[in-house]
Design a protein around this motif. Structure first.
Motif, PDB file in Angstrom:
ATOM      1  N   ASP A  61       1.084   0.228 -15.199  1.00 48.19           N
ATOM      2  CA  ASP A  61       2.102   0.363 -14.153  1.00 48.19           C
ATOM      3  C   ASP A  61       1.617  -0.293 -12.860  1.00 48.19           C
ATOM      4  OD1 ASP A  61       3.963   1.268 -12.223  1.00 48.19           O
ATOM      5  OD2 ASP A  61       4.302   3.133 -13.311  1.00 48.19           O
ATOM      6  N   ASP A 219      11.109   6.197 -14.595  1.00 47.37           N
ATOM      7  CA  ASP A 219      11.202   5.241 -15.696  1.00 47.37           C
ATOM      8  C   ASP A 219      10.081   4.226 -15.514  1.00 47.37           C
ATOM      9  OD1 ASP A 219      11.750   3.201 -17.465  1.00 47.37           O
ATOM     10  OD2 ASP A 219      13.887   3.096 -17.019  1.00 47.37           O
ATOM     11  N   SER A 221       9.007   1.929 -17.430  1.00 42.93           N
ATOM     12  CA  SER A 221       9.269   0.582 -17.936  1.00 42.93           C
ATOM     13  C   SER A 221       9.892  -0.307 -16.871  1.00 42.93           C
ATOM     14  CB  SER A 221      10.181   0.645 -19.164  1.00 42.93           C
ATOM     15  OG  SER A 221      11.473   1.118 -18.809  1.00 42.93           O
ATOM     16  N   GLN A 222      10.573   0.338 -15.898  1.00 39.91           N
ATOM     17  CA  GLN A 222      11.218  -0.419 -14.830  1.00 39.91           C
ATOM     18  C   GLN A 222      10.654  -0.111 -13.444  1.00 39.91           C
ATOM     19  OE1 GLN A 222      15.634  -1.050 -15.326  1.00 39.91           O
ATOM     20  NE2 GLN A 222      15.447   0.777 -16.602  1.00 39.91           N
ATOM     21  N   LEU A 224      11.116   2.692 -11.739  1.00 42.27           N
ATOM     22  CA  LEU A 224      12.211   3.289 -10.972  1.00 42.27           C
ATOM     23  C   LEU A 224      12.107   4.807 -10.921  1.00 42.27           C
ATOM     24  CD1 LEU A 224      15.315   1.263 -12.263  1.00 42.27           C
ATOM     25  CD2 LEU A 224      14.201   1.043 -10.032  1.00 42.27           C
ATOM     26  N   HIS A 294      13.251   1.841  -6.053  1.00 44.62           N
ATOM     27  CA  HIS A 294      12.191   0.942  -6.528  1.00 44.62           C
ATOM     28  C   HIS A 294      11.159   0.781  -5.417  1.00 44.62           C
ATOM     29  CE1 HIS A 294      14.539  -1.965  -4.170  1.00 44.62           C
ATOM     30  NE2 HIS A 294      13.424  -2.671  -4.090  1.00 44.62           N
ATOM     31  N   THR A 304      17.835   1.505  -4.637  1.00 38.78           N
ATOM     32  CA  THR A 304      18.439   0.336  -5.281  1.00 38.78           C
ATOM     33  C   THR A 304      19.951   0.405  -5.144  1.00 38.78           C
ATOM     34  OG1 THR A 304      16.635   0.255  -6.873  1.00 38.78           O
ATOM     35  CG2 THR A 304      18.639  -0.926  -7.446  1.00 38.78           C
TER      36      THR A 304
END
Length: 305
Positions: A61, A219, A221-222, A224, A294, A304
């Motif tokens: 990350d 999250d 993976s993003q 967020l 973000h 966002t």
């Protein structure tokens, strides 16, 4: 599978005192953890977890270096890490629904470690104290009991809970450690304090205050942070609390009035004002969509659009 301590299966746990008597090294580790220096965490590397929230990520990350949480009195802070993948989860548990919450943490770490053949799940527990109502003790036993029910082998490494996290100040019991952080890159767990508890601090506190259950806020993976959508109904009666003295707020809105940190009352009033200003939660989530944040290049969390 049951919990493991020093690679030995743990039998039935009837009390935390019995656990510490049976495994003296847990006492030693707990005392050593209590003596670690308090780390003041830089907001620009932090993912902060509020009560009834959890978050999980991996060393890959680029947005988060430390996951942390504090203001735990009777609450417990749970850190679960896979030594092979480095995936780690931190949760702030208050006993609202422990038996259904623990599997969420195990699944969060396991899902981020599914390609990793080596390593094991290691557990670190911090929080609670010798409170008069034994709320901490009950939560300790429920958390330990729930981890024993998981199918995965889980190794208890740090257990600084209840009596091991207790100190008497001016005749009153209170926790030694109120907050912890975990370094996502190294897995190091340490006592922590935080000046920043966002993003969306008031919204997240309002969600918990109005009965929101345990949720995953991140999250990985993003990169967020995800908040909501939350649901609460107008309740103008809560304005009553804003005119009350601090000791009344402590008495009725805390599980441990004599052990709360100094900012507890102000925090509760801020949350109540937020709920009065936003009597209908729908207005905070246009189209029923969550609020997403973000991390910017300067290290701040930004909503966002």
């Amino acid at each position: 599978m049951p919990l493991f301590i020093q690679n030995r299966e743990v039998g039935e746990i009837n009390s935390t005192a019995e656990l510490f008597d049976k495994y003296p090294h847990l006492q030693e580790n707990g005392r050593a953890f209590r003596c670690k220096p308090l780390v003041h965490v830089d907001p620009k590397c932090l993912l902060y977890v509020h009560q009834r929230e959890f978050a999980a990520t991996t060393p890959a990350d680029n947005c988060v270096s430390i996951i942390g949480s504090e203001d735990a009195t009777t609450c417990h802070l749970v850190i679960l890490r896979h030594t092979g993948s480095g995936a780690v989860c931190l949760a702030h548990c208050d006993g609202s629904d422990t038996w259904s919450e623990i599997p969420l943490f195990v699944e969060a770490v396991s899902s981020l470690s599914h390609n990793c053949k080596l390593g094991r799940l290691e557990l670190h527990l911090v929080g609670g104290f010798n409170d008069d109502s034994k709320t901490s003790h009950k939560l300790s036993l429920n958390i330990l009991g729930s981890f024993q029910k998981q199918k995965e082998e889980i190794h208890l490494e740090t257990c600084c809970i209840t009596e091991m996290n207790d100190i008497v100040v001016n005749g009153s019991h209170r926790p030694v450690i109120y907050g912890v952080g975990v370094n996502v890159k190294t897995g190091d767990v340490f006592p922590s304090s935080f000046t920043y508890k966002g993003p969306g601090e008031e919204l997240r506190s309002a969600r918990t205050f109005t009965g929101g259950q345990m949720i995953d806020i991140y999250d990985s993976s993003q990169g967020l942070v995800k908040i909501g959508p939350c649901k609460w109904s107008p309740n103008m009666d809560i304005g009553f609390w804003l005119s009350q003295k601090d000791d009344i707020i402590l008495k009725y809105l805390s599980t441990s009035p004599k052990a709360e940190p100094p900012h507890f009352v102000q925090h509760m009033k801020s949350t109540i004002r937020f709920l009065i200003e936003h009597p209908n939660s729908d207005s905070l989530f246009p189209g029923g969509q969550p609020q997403l944040y973000h991390r910017t290049e300067t290290g701040d969390w930004e909503r966002t659009v």
